[in-house]
Motif scaffolding. Structure first.
Motif, PDB file in Angstrom:
ATOM      1  N   GLN A  99      66.956  60.431  30.041  1.00 13.46           N
ATOM      2  CA  GLN A  99      68.219  60.437  29.068  1.00 13.46           C
ATOM      3  C   GLN A  99      67.725  59.909  27.907  1.00 13.46           C
ATOM      4  OE1 GLN A  99      71.224  58.201  31.699  1.00 13.46           O
ATOM      5  NE2 GLN A  99      72.519  59.925  30.843  1.00 13.46           N
ATOM      6  N   ASP A 100      66.554  59.234  27.669  1.00  9.35           N
ATOM      7  CA  ASP A 100      65.884  58.657  26.406  1.00  9.35           C
ATOM      8  C   ASP A 100      64.962  59.735  26.227  1.00  9.35           C
ATOM      9  OD1 ASP A 100      67.661  56.540  26.659  1.00  9.35           O
ATOM     10  OD2 ASP A 100      66.232  55.356  27.506  1.00  9.35           O
ATOM     11  N   PRO A 101      65.293  60.727  25.568  1.00  8.86           N
ATOM     12  CA  PRO A 101      64.322  61.759  25.141  1.00  8.86           C
ATOM     13  C   PRO A 101      62.902  61.353  24.430  1.00  8.86           C
ATOM     14  CG  PRO A 101      66.299  62.294  24.118  1.00  8.86           C
ATOM     15  CD  PRO A 101      66.549  60.813  24.512  1.00  8.86           C
ATOM     16  N   PRO A 102      61.893  61.762  25.103  1.00 10.34           N
ATOM     17  CA  PRO A 102      60.551  61.199  24.567  1.00 10.34           C
ATOM     18  C   PRO A 102      60.147  62.061  23.113  1.00 10.34           C
ATOM     19  CG  PRO A 102      60.280  62.107  26.774  1.00 10.34           C
ATOM     20  CD  PRO A 102      61.748  62.193  26.349  1.00 10.34           C
ATOM     21  N   GLU A 103      60.791  63.120  22.919  1.00 10.63           N
ATOM     22  CA  GLU A 103      60.579  63.731  21.734  1.00 10.63           C
ATOM     23  C   GLU A 103      60.962  63.156  20.239  1.00 10.63           C
ATOM     24  OE1 GLU A 103      61.580  64.989  24.614  1.00 10.63           O
ATOM     25  OE2 GLU A 103      63.547  65.896  23.637  1.00 10.63           O
ATOM     26  N   TYR A 104      61.703  61.777  20.534  1.00 12.45           N
ATOM     27  CA  TYR A 104      61.930  60.907  19.284  1.00 12.45           C
ATOM     28  C   TYR A 104      60.967  59.817  19.285  1.00 12.45           C
ATOM     29  CZ  TYR A 104      66.471  62.864  19.064  1.00 12.45           C
ATOM     30  OH  TYR A 104      67.449  63.818  19.310  1.00 12.45           O
ATOM     31  N   THR A 136      55.989  51.789  11.859  1.00 12.32           N
ATOM     32  CA  THR A 136      55.111  51.584  11.221  1.00 12.32           C
ATOM     33  C   THR A 136      55.086  51.517   9.725  1.00 12.32           C
ATOM     34  OG1 THR A 136      54.414  53.817  11.707  1.00 12.32           O
ATOM     35  CG2 THR A 136      53.243  52.267  12.868  1.00 12.32           C
ATOM     36  N   SER A 137      56.204  52.124   9.307  1.00 17.32           N
ATOM     37  CA  SER A 137      56.464  51.961   7.759  1.00 17.32           C
ATOM     38  C   SER A 137      56.633  50.425   7.291  1.00 17.32           C
ATOM     39  CB  SER A 137      57.662  52.589   7.429  1.00 17.32           C
ATOM     40  OG  SER A 137      58.741  51.920   7.671  1.00 17.32           O
ATOM     41  N   GLY A 138      56.649  49.602   8.428  1.00 20.77           N
ATOM     42  CA  GLY A 138      56.687  48.256   7.790  1.00 20.77           C
ATOM     43  C   GLY A 138      58.104  47.501   7.567  1.00 20.77           C
ATOM     44  N   MET A 151      50.046  61.671  19.552  1.00 18.62           N
ATOM     45  CA  MET A 151      50.172  60.492  18.519  1.00 18.62           C
ATOM     46  C   MET A 151      49.019  59.898  18.214  1.00 18.62           C
ATOM     47  SD  MET A 151      54.225  59.592  19.863  1.00 18.62           S
ATOM     48  CE  MET A 151      54.213  57.971  18.720  1.00 18.62           C
ATOM     49  N   PRO A 152      48.932  59.222  17.145  1.00 19.64           N
ATOM     50  CA  PRO A 152      47.790  58.610  16.701  1.00 19.64           C
ATOM     51  C   PRO A 152      47.640  57.078  17.241  1.00 19.64           C
ATOM     52  CG  PRO A 152      48.898  58.585  14.849  1.00 19.64           C
ATOM     53  CD  PRO A 152      49.793  59.102  15.808  1.00 19.64           C
ATOM     54  N   ILE A 153      47.658  56.893  18.593  1.00 21.00           N
ATOM     55  CA  ILE A 153      47.983  55.668  19.112  1.00 21.00           C
ATOM     56  C   ILE A 153      47.418  55.463  20.607  1.00 21.00           C
ATOM     57  CG2 ILE A 153      49.948  54.390  18.127  1.00 21.00           C
ATOM     58  CD1 ILE A 153      51.687  55.722  20.274  1.00 21.00           C
ATOM     59  N   ASP A 154      47.015  54.405  20.830  1.00 20.91           N
ATOM     60  CA  ASP A 154      46.690  54.016  22.479  1.00 20.91           C
ATOM     61  C   ASP A 154      47.889  53.842  23.139  1.00 20.91           C
ATOM     62  OD1 ASP A 154      44.052  54.511  22.216  1.00 20.91           O
ATOM     63  OD2 ASP A 154      43.777  52.166  22.005  1.00 20.91           O
ATOM     64  N   VAL A 155      47.953  54.198  24.331  1.00 16.70           N
ATOM     65  CA  VAL A 155      48.995  54.042  25.149  1.00 16.70           C
ATOM     66  C   VAL A 155      49.165  53.297  26.368  1.00 16.70           C
ATOM     67  CG1 VAL A 155      51.195  55.318  26.412  1.00 16.70           C
ATOM     68  CG2 VAL A 155      50.476  55.943  24.047  1.00 16.70           C
ATOM     69  N   GLU A 156      49.769  52.458  26.956  1.00 14.41           N
ATOM     70  CA  GLU A 156      49.769  51.806  28.374  1.00 14.41           C
ATOM     71  C   GLU A 156      51.068  52.266  28.782  1.00 14.41           C
ATOM     72  OE1 GLU A 156      48.925  47.873  28.768  1.00 14.41           O
ATOM     73  OE2 GLU A 156      50.631  47.157  27.784  1.00 14.41           O
ATOM     74  N   TYR A 157      51.306  52.374  30.094  1.00 15.56           N
ATOM     75  CA  TYR A 157      52.591  52.453  30.749  1.00 15.56           C
ATOM     76  C   TYR A 157      52.863  51.141  31.599  1.00 15.56           C
ATOM     77  CZ  TYR A 157      52.521  57.418  29.761  1.00 15.56           C
ATOM     78  OH  TYR A 157      52.822  58.676  29.075  1.00 15.56           O
ATOM     79  N   TYR A 179      58.158  55.821  15.997  1.00 14.78           N
ATOM     80  CA  TYR A 179      56.840  55.202  15.684  1.00 14.78           C
ATOM     81  C   TYR A 179      56.693  55.236  14.127  1.00 14.78           C
ATOM     82  CZ  TYR A 179      51.976  53.834  15.658  1.00 14.78           C
ATOM     83  OH  TYR A 179      50.675  53.110  15.578  1.00 14.78           O
ATOM     84  N   SER A 180      56.869  56.399  13.268  1.00 11.59           N
ATOM     85  CA  SER A 180      56.645  56.486  11.898  1.00 11.59           C
ATOM     86  C   SER A 180      57.609  55.353  11.117  1.00 11.59           C
ATOM     87  CB  SER A 180      56.795  57.867  11.539  1.00 11.59           C
ATOM     88  OG  SER A 180      57.926  58.251  11.519  1.00 11.59           O
TER      89      SER A 180
END
Ligand code: UDP
Ligand code: MG
Length: 309
Positions: A98-103, A112-114, A31-37, A108-109
């Protein structure tokens, strides 16, 4: 580039963490983002903290953790994670997949659509869950949505991505009794729910017994509604009306049939026990609210940190 914070409460999840991290990494690196955990170790008694330290050492710039001094509960974990997060967007996820990361890309899209301030996931089925538990859950949503102004979407999980503005709003609610499902809705903002099919946890066991869920539901109702308090008034009014009808009945009977005797003691005992029961029930309801006021007035911190990296 925008930054996404991933907040993950963990309680005794030593098996799930090594599966969770690579699964999420696989998705977010594309994905086009920086990530922090921000992992939150909620006073686990197993090797959870060791797993988190290991992840932090691998990638100290991106992987962080907060470790509590004891178990404070998932709600406290969420709060600590949201406070620590610095991203423009924050997503809250369970570590058991149980919260699938595939989504994440779809969430995000959408955000970010606003058009939306929050994108949540709503499960459309409860596959793999006990029937009785599902039944209780459905009843809970029915009741709370009838008696509270804060509407809670049935099946909505805590898995949601929020804008910085919404996260700040959630953090501005500093109440001690935190019922996130209600808080996320109470703050308002525009939320979009994406439907998905229920997924069972990858490893470990759930900490939520039916009894614990039931207590959680009662807490949710008392945190977001004053309707139970009105119950005493309604039941008091009702018994008063019934007793007046009974009084008229006894008087009329005495006038019409002067020889008629009094009612038997059995019915008397039933009436006394019934009223006593109602009184205790109402006292108990009032007591629950007083308990919450008591905890709130102490102004205790919601969690205590032992270690933060
Ligand atoms: N959790 C927590 N503190 C607790 C209980 C649970 O931080 O006291 C975390 C747990 O590690 C998991 C998430 O909350 O990441 C959801 O817990 P669980 O999977 O047991 O609940 P369920 O998915 O069955 O609702
Ligand atoms: Mg789970």
């Amino acid at each position: 580039m925008a930054k996404l914070s991933i907040v993950v409460p963990c309680y005794n999840e030593q098996e799930a963490i090594p599966l969770f991290y690579p699964a999420v990494e696989k998705v977010v690196t594309a994905m086009p983002i920086d990530v922090e955990y921000w992992f939150v170790n909620d006073g686990s008694s197993d090797g959870t903290l060791a797993e988190l330290r290991k992840l932090h050492e691998q990638d100290p710039a991106r992987v962080h953790y907060v470790s509590f001094s004891r178990n404070f509960g998932k709600e406290a974990g969420l709060y600590a994670g949201l406070q620590a997060a610095t991203g423009d967007y924050v997503v809250v996820m369970d570590v058991d997949l149980q919260d699938p990361p595939e989504y994440l890309p779809e969430m995000y899209s959408n955000i970010t659509s606003g058009e939306y301030d929050c994108v949540g996931m709503r499960r459309t089925d409860r596959k793999g869950e006990a029937k009785f538990k599902s039944f209780l859950s459905d009843q809970f949503y029915n009741v709370i949505n009838k008696i509270s102004d804060t509407k809670i979407v049935s099946g909505a999980r805590d898995y949601r991505m929020m804008t910085r503005q919404m996260v700040d709003a959630v953090l501005s609610l500093t109440e001690y009794n935190r019922f996130s499902k209600g808080i996320f809705n109470w703050v308002g903002f525009k939320t979009k729910y994406l439907p998905y099919k229920n997924v069972e946890r990858v490893a470990g066991t759930t900490d939520w017994s039916t009894w614990k869920l039931f207590k959680y539901a009662v807490d949710g109702i008392t945190d977001f509604s004053e309707a139970p308090l009105a119950l005493a008034t309604w039941m008091g009014g009702l018994t008063a009306v019934v007793s007046i009808i009974g009084l008229i009945f006894v008087l009329v009977r005495k006038l019409v049939i002067p020889a008629s005797s009094a009612f038997g003691w059995a019915s008397m005992v039933c009436i006394i026990l019934f009223l006593g029961g109602i009184q205790l029930l109402c006292l108990g309801i009032v007591g629950r609210y007083i308990g919450k006021i008591y905890m709130q007035t102490k102004k205790r911190p919601i969690y205590i940190i032992k270690e933060k990296k």
